[in-house]
Design a protein around this motif. Structure first.
Motif, PDB file in Angstrom:
ATOM      1  N   UNK A   1     -28.608 -30.447 -18.981  1.00  0.00           N
ATOM      2  CA  UNK A   1     -29.271 -30.698 -17.689  1.00  0.00           C
ATOM      3  C   UNK A   1     -29.416 -32.200 -17.457  1.00  0.00           C
ATOM      4  N   UNK A   2     -29.833 -32.929 -18.492  1.00  0.00           N
ATOM      5  CA  UNK A   2     -30.024 -34.371 -18.341  1.00  0.00           C
ATOM      6  C   UNK A   2     -28.693 -35.101 -18.218  1.00  0.00           C
ATOM      7  N   UNK A   3     -27.747 -34.772 -19.089  1.00  0.00           N
ATOM      8  CA  UNK A   3     -26.486 -35.481 -19.118  1.00  0.00           C
ATOM      9  C   UNK A   3     -25.639 -35.282 -17.887  1.00  0.00           C
ATOM     10  N   UNK A   4     -25.687 -34.101 -17.291  1.00  0.00           N
ATOM     11  CA  UNK A   4     -24.874 -33.808 -16.109  1.00  0.00           C
ATOM     12  C   UNK A   4     -25.677 -33.871 -14.810  1.00  0.00           C
ATOM     13  N   UNK A   5     -26.935 -34.344 -14.936  1.00  0.00           N
ATOM     14  CA  UNK A   5     -27.795 -34.553 -13.776  1.00  0.00           C
ATOM     15  C   UNK A   5     -27.907 -33.301 -12.916  1.00  0.00           C
ATOM     16  N   UNK A   6     -28.169 -32.198 -13.594  1.00  0.00           N
ATOM     17  CA  UNK A   6     -28.405 -30.946 -12.878  1.00  0.00           C
ATOM     18  C   UNK A   6     -29.855 -30.902 -12.422  1.00  0.00           C
ATOM     19  N   UNK A   7     -30.158 -29.916 -11.629  1.00  0.00           N
ATOM     20  CA  UNK A   7     -31.517 -29.776 -11.114  1.00  0.00           C
ATOM     21  C   UNK A   7     -32.495 -29.523 -12.249  1.00  0.00           C
ATOM     22  N   UNK A   8     -33.601 -30.270 -12.230  1.00  0.00           N
ATOM     23  CA  UNK A   8     -34.629 -30.107 -13.250  1.00  0.00           C
ATOM     24  C   UNK A   8     -35.749 -29.195 -12.786  1.00  0.00           C
ATOM     25  N   UNK A   9     -35.637 -28.676 -11.577  1.00  0.00           N
ATOM     26  CA  UNK A   9     -36.713 -27.857 -11.025  1.00  0.00           C
ATOM     27  C   UNK A   9     -37.069 -26.663 -11.906  1.00  0.00           C
ATOM     28  N   UNK A  10     -36.084 -25.887 -12.407  1.00  0.00           N
ATOM     29  CA  UNK A  10     -36.476 -24.740 -13.244  1.00  0.00           C
ATOM     30  C   UNK A  10     -37.275 -25.154 -14.469  1.00  0.00           C
ATOM     31  N   UNK A  11     -36.906 -26.271 -15.118  1.00  0.00           N
ATOM     32  CA  UNK A  11     -37.668 -26.726 -16.281  1.00  0.00           C
ATOM     33  C   UNK A  11     -39.069 -27.169 -15.886  1.00  0.00           C
ATOM     34  N   UNK A  12     -39.162 -27.848 -14.700  1.00  0.00           N
ATOM     35  CA  UNK A  12     -40.464 -28.315 -14.233  1.00  0.00           C
ATOM     36  C   UNK A  12     -41.376 -27.127 -13.920  1.00  0.00           C
ATOM     37  N   UNK A  13     -40.834 -26.113 -13.252  1.00  0.00           N
ATOM     38  CA  UNK A  13     -41.646 -24.942 -12.914  1.00  0.00           C
ATOM     39  C   UNK A  13     -42.052 -24.163 -14.161  1.00  0.00           C
ATOM     40  N   UNK A  14     -41.152 -24.083 -15.145  1.00  0.00           N
ATOM     41  CA  UNK A  14     -41.479 -23.388 -16.385  1.00  0.00           C
ATOM     42  C   UNK A  14     -42.594 -24.126 -17.123  1.00  0.00           C
ATOM     43  N   UNK A  15     -42.491 -25.452 -17.212  1.00  0.00           N
ATOM     44  CA  UNK A  15     -43.518 -26.236 -17.892  1.00  0.00           C
ATOM     45  C   UNK A  15     -44.864 -26.115 -17.186  1.00  0.00           C
ATOM     46  N   UNK A  16     -44.832 -26.094 -15.865  1.00  0.00           N
ATOM     47  CA  UNK A  16     -46.077 -25.957 -15.104  1.00  0.00           C
ATOM     48  C   UNK A  16     -46.785 -24.659 -15.454  1.00  0.00           C
ATOM     49  N   UNK A  17     -46.007 -23.577 -15.602  1.00  0.00           N
ATOM     50  CA  UNK A  17     -46.620 -22.294 -15.947  1.00  0.00           C
ATOM     51  C   UNK A  17     -47.102 -22.280 -17.393  1.00  0.00           C
ATOM     52  N   UNK A  18     -46.339 -22.896 -18.309  1.00  0.00           N
ATOM     53  CA  UNK A  18     -46.726 -22.880 -19.717  1.00  0.00           C
ATOM     54  C   UNK A  18     -47.962 -23.731 -19.988  1.00  0.00           C
ATOM     55  N   UNK A  19     -48.050 -24.901 -19.329  1.00  0.00           N
ATOM     56  CA  UNK A  19     -49.121 -25.851 -19.636  1.00  0.00           C
ATOM     57  C   UNK A  19     -50.220 -25.866 -18.590  1.00  0.00           C
ATOM     58  N   UNK A  20     -50.098 -25.042 -17.516  1.00  0.00           N
ATOM     59  CA  UNK A  20     -51.162 -24.931 -16.516  1.00  0.00           C
ATOM     60  C   UNK A  20     -51.390 -26.185 -15.702  1.00  0.00           C
ATOM     61  N   UNK A  21     -50.305 -26.905 -15.393  1.00  0.00           N
ATOM     62  CA  UNK A  21     -50.419 -28.116 -14.583  1.00  0.00           C
ATOM     63  C   UNK A  21     -49.577 -27.964 -13.333  1.00  0.00           C
ATOM     64  N   UNK A  22     -49.905 -28.713 -12.274  1.00  0.00           N
ATOM     65  CA  UNK A  22     -49.091 -28.671 -11.056  1.00  0.00           C
ATOM     66  C   UNK A  22     -47.674 -29.165 -11.357  1.00  0.00           C
ATOM     67  N   UNK A  23     -46.667 -28.649 -10.673  1.00  0.00           N
ATOM     68  CA  UNK A  23     -45.293 -29.089 -10.917  1.00  0.00           C
ATOM     69  C   UNK A  23     -45.104 -30.586 -10.749  1.00  0.00           C
ATOM     70  N   UNK A  24     -45.816 -31.172  -9.838  1.00  0.00           N
ATOM     71  CA  UNK A  24     -45.640 -32.609  -9.589  1.00  0.00           C
ATOM     72  C   UNK A  24     -46.147 -33.468 -10.736  1.00  0.00           C
ATOM     73  N   UNK A  25     -46.965 -32.908 -11.639  1.00  0.00           N
ATOM     74  CA  UNK A  25     -47.538 -33.680 -12.738  1.00  0.00           C
ATOM     75  C   UNK A  25     -46.842 -33.415 -14.083  1.00  0.00           C
TER      76      UNK A  25
END
Length: 609
Positions: free
Chosen positions: A482-506
């Protein structure tokens, strides 16, 4: 915004390399060790001049070494090595030689003192005799599969360099009179620089017109003589003073003890049991041949005359041991059962001086040292009895799930047992070595709840052990793509938000990385659970399970997360769906194929190495 989805194609080589890394890492992490155990104490060494160089210890097949002692106290393994199934272990020149291995056609040499493997030689499809050590040469009987029936197998005697394992020569009997020639199991022996072996001839693979034979082979691998005997089922010969003595099973008639001239194979004499009983392989000592039967016999080795019929309850076809003053006779209170007792019989007077028993019965031939008699039992227990009194000195449970059927070997203060459960054990006083195959050690206890449950428990443990590092490496590779080919990071951001209980923007990059690892490990373990239950359907189970998990993850992403977080996307929703659809499909293919394959190889190694 440009559609970066074509970049996914360039990720394929990276994912293939990732699969290779996973396979190597998983195999290395959980491979079954074939070397000696570590952490043992009080490791006993074979004496420099002590040896047990062949089945039965010596050409007379007495199974007695008056110069050895064996362990005598708090007995445990000085070392353990995974060897594979095989016909036994011999010891000479400071080395322990074991016939066994992955395909059972391997001869391995270990340092007799600490179990360090010195060499391993693949010599055929199966080794069918204990190694025989004569000077600097090791001899074994091997076979190679040539057809569907065992009579079609190709049998040879192979000579190996005792120091290196290099093959010096191979000998195969000429099938000049019959279509097939088969050497018999564990009948190879040696005396005075010459080899002797028994076998059977067949006209065709259906076993028609069978006839047994005894053969002598010179130390350079040439045939000296072959004597055909009009029957099959010929026991391992005992050789003494120029005479070869063996036992011949006869269908519809009495077993016979038969003697041949060791120089040319000519007949000298034959005799049967006066009571018509079946007979064991012979042992010869001080000019007398001894055979076990319902009433054991002593036979003059020069004339074939029966000199004594002992009044001891022996067991037919169970070889006995002969010391300088006693016979050690496997037998029992019932003459029609397998050996449940061991009787010490005075060779001269014939009295039973002591008897010792096992509730499950004895399964190995007894052997004797200077002071102790050793014998294995059907319940996996090795027994040691005082040679003079029969008092039990110690017992050691090798493995309750496996009978000890191979004759042990005693050299110096060490007793070598095996292979039992695909292992050789060097038992010494105070030994505490651990089994080098930890998963199999655990499986022994799990199998107590049932063989099938034990198998599935081991498979589950392997999937768990491989799955965690597999999932971690998978998460690293996924994040790197994802990082090397500059793919969308949105799925990782949304997953982390659910796992850690933080807003996606943070959500930080570090938390995105942690989310990728967590999700990957969870997905791999989920795939492993499905594969465990459906292990018999390998390799399709892993592929189907992985693609199902990938498809389910993609469905949750596209049907719920992206619509619910339309304002938090870093690319168009359709672009994200295409990118991650391809990425998850490739991830599922790699994991679905590589993960079960690594587990399958490890499980095969556990049960068949």
């Amino acid at each position: 915004m440009d559609d970066p989805s074509p970049r996914i194609g360039r990720a394929l080589p990276l994912l293939i390399a990732f699969a290779f890394v996973l396979a190597v890492a998983g195999t290395t992490a959980l491979s079954v060790s074939g070397g000696p155990a570590i952490g043992g104490s009080a490791i006993g060494a074979a004496s420099d001049d002590g040896s047990w160089p062949m089945e039965g210890h010596d050409p007379g097949q007495t199974a007695f070494d008056p110069d050895a002692a064996g362990p005598d106290g708090d007995v445990g393994p000085g070392w353990i090595s995974v060897t594979g199934y095989g016909p036994g272990v011999t010891v000479a020149n400071g080395r322990a030689f074991v016939a066994g291995g992955e395909r059972r056609g391997v001869v391995t040499a270990y340092d007799a003192a600490d179990g360090t493997r010195e060499w391993r030689a693949q010599v055929g499809d199966a080794v069918s005799s204990k190694p025989i050590v004569d000077g600097d040469t090791v001899y074994v009987h091997v076979s190679e599969q040539r057809g569907r029936d065992v009579v079609e197998d190709h049998h040879e005697v192979v000579a190996l360099d005792a120091g290196t394992g290099d093959v010096e020569w191979r000998f195969a009997a000429a099938a000049d009179r019959y279509g097939y020639t088969v050497f018999s199991w564990k009948t190879l022996t040696a005396a005075d620089g010459r080899l002797y072996i028994a076998g059977e001839n067949y006209d065709d693979r259906w076993g028609a017109d069978e006839a047994g034979f005894v053969m002598s082979i010179d130390e350079d691998g040439t045939e000296r003589w072959r004597t055909d005997i009009g029957s099959h089922g010929i026991a391992r010969p005992a050789v003494t003073d120029g005479t070869v003595v063996t036992t011949v099973e006869r269908f519809g008639g009495r077993d016979r003890v038969r003697a041949l001239d060791a120089g040319n194979g000519s007949d000298r004499w034959h005799t049967s049991h006066p009571g018509g009983h079946d007979l064991s392989a012979p042992a010869v000592h001080d000019g007398t041949a001894y055979v076990n039967a319902r009433s054991p016999l002593a036979i003059d080795a020069e004339t074939g005359a029966v000199t004594t019929m002992f009044d001891a309850p022996g067991t037919s076809r169970q070889p006995l041991a002969v010391t300088d003053d006693r016979l050690l006779v496997p037998g029992g209170p019932s003459r029609d059962r397998g050996p449940t007792q061991l009787h010490a019989v005075d060779r001269e007077v014939g009295d039973v001086e002591w008897s010792a028993g096992s509730s499950t019965g004895f399964s190995s031939r007894p052997i004797a040292s200077e002071t102790t008699v050793f014998v294995g039992a059907w319940d996996g227990v090795m027994y040691a009895f005082d040679r003079e009194t029969g008092e039990e000195r110690w017992t050691y449970e090798v493995n309750a799930d496996y009978a000890i059927t191979n004759e042990p070997a005693v050299v110096g203060e060490t007793l070598y047992v095996g292979p039992v459960d695909d292992r050789v054990y060097a038992l010494v006083d105070g030994g505490t070595a651990r089994d080098p195959a930890a998963l199999v050690t655990l499986s022994r206890y799990l199998s107590a709840i049932g063989d099938l449950a034990g198998v599935y428990a081991v498979i589950s443990l392997v999937y768990l052990g491989v799955g965690v590092p597999f999932g971690v490496l998978g998460g690293i590779a996924l994040f790197g793509v994802v990082t090397g080919f500059r793919l969308s990071r949105t799925p990782l951001r949304l997953l982390a938000a659910r796992l850690f209980g933080t807003p996606p923007s943070e959500v930080t990059r570090r938390r995105e990385f942690a989310a990728a690892l967590t999700a990957s490990v969870a997905c791999v373990l989920m795939i492993g659970l499905v594969c465990t239950v459906t292990f018999g359907t390998f390799p399709f189970n892993g592929l189907i399970a992985a693609l199902a998990v990938a498809a389910g993850s993609w469905a949750v992403l596209t049907r719920r997360w992206l619509p619910d977080h339309a304002l938090d996307l870093d690319a168009d929703a359709d672009v994200i769906a295409r990118q991650w659809g391809v990425l998850l499909a490739l991830y599922g293919l790699v994991v679905g194929l590589a993960y079960p394959l690594v587990v399958f190889v490890i499980v095969l190694g556990i049960y068949f190495t």
